[in-house]
Design a protein around this motif. Structure first.
Motif: not given
Length: 80
Positions: A28-57
């Motif tokens: 999506y970021l590539k197709d919409n030319h947003l790669e330079a406008e977004v910092e994409l960070v992978g987390l090991r765990c956000c302590n919300q396992c029962p509610n996953g998959p989780n994402l924060t924007i």
């Protein structure tokens, strides 16, 4: 300043769908030319396992995210 997207890559979220969500997000970021406008960070765990998959924007948490929901979230975030 780029928008920050954090995606949980802990084993629970990864197995529940963030492995696919990461691919959808990257494309999506590539197709919409947003790669330079977004910092994409992978987390090991956000302590919300029962509610996953989780994402924060920009500090807003999203739970139970599937690829269809993810596209809606991204459209709302970047196209409005």
């Amino acid at each position: 300043m780029p928008k920050k997207i954090q995606i949980c890559m802990g084993s629970s979220c990864f197995a529940r769908g963030n492995n696919k969500n990461l691919q959808v997000l990257s494309q999506y970021l590539k197709d919409n030319h947003l790669e330079a406008e977004v910092e994409l960070v992978g987390l090991r765990c956000c302590n919300q396992c029962p509610n996953g998959p989780n994402l924060t924007i920009e500090g807003v948490e999203y739970h139970h995210v599937d690829s269809g929901t993810l596209i809606d979230i991204l459209d709302k975030t970047f196209k409005e």
